[in-house]
Design a protein around this motif. Sequence first.
Motif, PDB file in Angstrom:
ATOM      1  N   LEU A 127     -16.407 -24.584 -54.550  1.00 54.35           N
ATOM      2  CA  LEU A 127     -14.986 -24.375 -54.372  1.00 54.35           C
ATOM      3  C   LEU A 127     -14.780 -23.188 -55.128  1.00 54.35           C
ATOM      4  N   LEU A 128     -14.089 -22.254 -54.392  1.00 53.46           N
ATOM      5  CA  LEU A 128     -13.897 -20.947 -54.835  1.00 53.46           C
ATOM      6  C   LEU A 128     -12.376 -20.958 -55.342  1.00 53.46           C
ATOM      7  N   LEU A 129     -12.314 -21.133 -56.713  1.00 61.13           N
ATOM      8  CA  LEU A 129     -10.967 -21.007 -57.371  1.00 61.13           C
ATOM      9  C   LEU A 129     -10.870 -19.883 -58.251  1.00 61.13           C
ATOM     10  N   ILE A 130     -11.233 -18.709 -57.801  1.00 63.50           N
ATOM     11  CA  ILE A 130     -11.221 -17.545 -58.397  1.00 63.50           C
ATOM     12  C   ILE A 130      -9.654 -16.898 -58.133  1.00 63.50           C
ATOM     13  N   PRO A 131      -8.882 -16.011 -58.728  1.00 62.49           N
ATOM     14  CA  PRO A 131      -7.932 -15.408 -58.185  1.00 62.49           C
ATOM     15  C   PRO A 131      -8.032 -14.655 -57.076  1.00 62.49           C
ATOM     16  N   GLY A 132      -8.754 -14.936 -56.161  1.00 64.97           N
ATOM     17  CA  GLY A 132      -8.945 -14.343 -54.826  1.00 64.97           C
ATOM     18  C   GLY A 132     -10.426 -13.778 -54.839  1.00 64.97           C
ATOM     19  N   PRO A 133     -11.323 -13.640 -53.816  1.00 68.53           N
ATOM     20  CA  PRO A 133     -11.014 -14.506 -52.542  1.00 68.53           C
ATOM     21  C   PRO A 133     -10.333 -15.919 -52.872  1.00 68.53           C
ATOM     22  N   SER A 134      -9.639 -16.554 -52.036  1.00 67.44           N
ATOM     23  CA  SER A 134      -9.209 -17.848 -52.057  1.00 67.44           C
ATOM     24  C   SER A 134     -10.127 -18.668 -51.040  1.00 67.44           C
ATOM     25  N   PRO A 135     -10.273 -20.096 -51.300  1.00 64.73           N
ATOM     26  CA  PRO A 135     -11.211 -20.796 -50.056  1.00 64.73           C
ATOM     27  C   PRO A 135     -10.495 -20.300 -48.744  1.00 64.73           C
ATOM     28  N   VAL A 136     -11.326 -20.195 -47.619  1.00 63.92           N
ATOM     29  CA  VAL A 136     -11.091 -19.980 -46.368  1.00 63.92           C
ATOM     30  C   VAL A 136     -11.069 -21.210 -45.472  1.00 63.92           C
ATOM     31  N   HIS A 137      -9.974 -21.256 -44.856  1.00 64.75           N
ATOM     32  CA  HIS A 137      -9.878 -22.706 -43.981  1.00 64.75           C
ATOM     33  C   HIS A 137     -11.006 -22.508 -42.824  1.00 64.75           C
ATOM     34  N   PRO A 138     -11.495 -23.646 -42.613  1.00 62.27           N
ATOM     35  CA  PRO A 138     -12.329 -23.467 -41.382  1.00 62.27           C
ATOM     36  C   PRO A 138     -11.902 -22.927 -40.131  1.00 62.27           C
ATOM     37  N   ARG A 139     -10.532 -23.143 -39.950  1.00 64.52           N
ATOM     38  CA  ARG A 139      -9.783 -22.747 -38.903  1.00 64.52           C
ATOM     39  C   ARG A 139      -9.951 -21.082 -38.874  1.00 64.52           C
ATOM     40  N   ILE A 140      -9.654 -20.324 -40.174  1.00 64.38           N
ATOM     41  CA  ILE A 140      -9.701 -19.051 -40.137  1.00 64.38           C
ATOM     42  C   ILE A 140     -11.295 -18.328 -40.079  1.00 64.38           C
ATOM     43  N   ILE A 141     -12.157 -19.301 -40.671  1.00 63.93           N
ATOM     44  CA  ILE A 141     -13.473 -18.772 -40.497  1.00 63.93           C
ATOM     45  C   ILE A 141     -13.970 -18.772 -39.180  1.00 63.93           C
ATOM     46  N   ARG A 142     -13.538 -19.815 -38.487  1.00 65.88           N
ATOM     47  CA  ARG A 142     -13.989 -19.955 -36.923  1.00 65.88           C
ATOM     48  C   ARG A 142     -13.356 -18.692 -36.252  1.00 65.88           C
ATOM     49  N   SER A 143     -12.403 -18.122 -36.683  1.00 62.54           N
ATOM     50  CA  SER A 143     -11.495 -17.159 -35.798  1.00 62.54           C
ATOM     51  C   SER A 143     -12.343 -15.950 -35.904  1.00 62.54           C
ATOM     52  N   LEU A 144     -13.343 -15.972 -37.099  1.00 67.95           N
ATOM     53  CA  LEU A 144     -14.149 -14.670 -37.393  1.00 67.95           C
ATOM     54  C   LEU A 144     -15.185 -14.617 -36.403  1.00 67.95           C
ATOM     55  N   SER A 145     -15.384 -15.844 -35.608  1.00 67.60           N
ATOM     56  CA  SER A 145     -16.707 -15.884 -34.783  1.00 67.60           C
ATOM     57  C   SER A 145     -16.269 -15.673 -33.117  1.00 67.60           C
TER      58      SER A 145
END
Length: 380
Positions: free
Chosen positions: A5-23
């Motif tokens: 779980l990526l809790l650095i101050p950015g990049p923040s976690p990318v929601h599956p819906r947004i990841i899917r749009s990359l494909s």
Amino acid sequence: MMEKLLLIPGPSPVHPRIIRSLSLPTVSHVGPEMAEELPRTLANLKQIVFCKRGEAFAVAGAGTLAMEMALLNTVDKGERVLVLSQGYFGNRMAEICATFGFDHDVIAGEPGAAVIPGRLEKETAGGKYAVVVSTHVDTQTGVCAPVREYGEILKGRGMTFIVDGVCATGGIEERMDDWGIDIVLTAAQKCFGAPPGLAILVLSETAVEKRRSMKSIPAYYSDLLRWLPIMKDPTRYFSTPCVNEIRALYESTAVVLEEGLEKRFIRHTRAARAIRAALRELGFGFFTREEFLADTLSVVNYFPGLDDKKFRSLLYENGVVVAGGLAEMAGRVFRMGHMGNLSAAQILFALDALEKTLRAMGIAFELGAGLRAAQAIIGE
Ligand code: PMP
């Protein structure tokens, strides 16, 4: 490999819906898909920063490019810039000014605090400055600046007011029109929860006019007047936009607007309160002064006996990535991002991992105390 779980101050976690749009397929940058999708992405961006007129830009790069572009397109020859610095990224603005030979002054807040509005009032009263820049949330210090008050002070003074919203835009309110902000600049990977790769700017009509009034600027790719025709009509060509990343940005702005801006801002405030309540319960304090705490990240002081590297690597083993302190703050603090599309379940998972980590390091506390404190706030 277990996903962290990526809790650095950015990049923040990318929601599956947004990841899917990359494909989605890579389409022609001057074809019909981009002709429709880029303008609607820009329209969403303007809505997110409450800018009715003006122009939005999304260009391949990162936040630092957006910082450069903002300055290059508004600082005319012989003009002077005032940088309000709340930390590392305010200082970066000054470095960019120095790099391009822009005359500038820096005023800094006290450690853990923003520049006091009264100071801005005083400094800008004489009309010495053409451009004023402030970071909204400085990701090194966790300081959230009172940009609304800054804007009120600058109204009617004829200065271009630039806000670096890289760690704020889309998570903390920024009302460009009402607050008198001329440029909000940001990047894709923070509160929008998209992958890194885009420099984003929204300019007020006044800022666009300012650029038009400047004969030439020391930039080519960064010249917003070269990009403007493409933003309006992507079938024209200047330089190839990163189409897949733009598709992901569109999706992320749609997620923001579907949630609703007011609700999203409140959710960020609540997440910050919940996480900080838990951290306090576990014995932590914060670098940032109480009145300047940001809703998007926390800069957490280590207490004696807690080694930075050991703590972060054990937390990583337990599934959560946080960042160390930046520059001179390395080893003294850790930074935890809580921005973008973070769910309540993710927050609770992170706090559980944190408790496990502290336990394993021999820190005494009542197990579950942090989680309970957070849950009480999340459940409000
Ligand atoms: N401004 C702020 C407030 C930031 O937090 C960052 C990145 N952490 C930047 C600017 C620079 O952005 P990038 O790393 O995307 O170039």
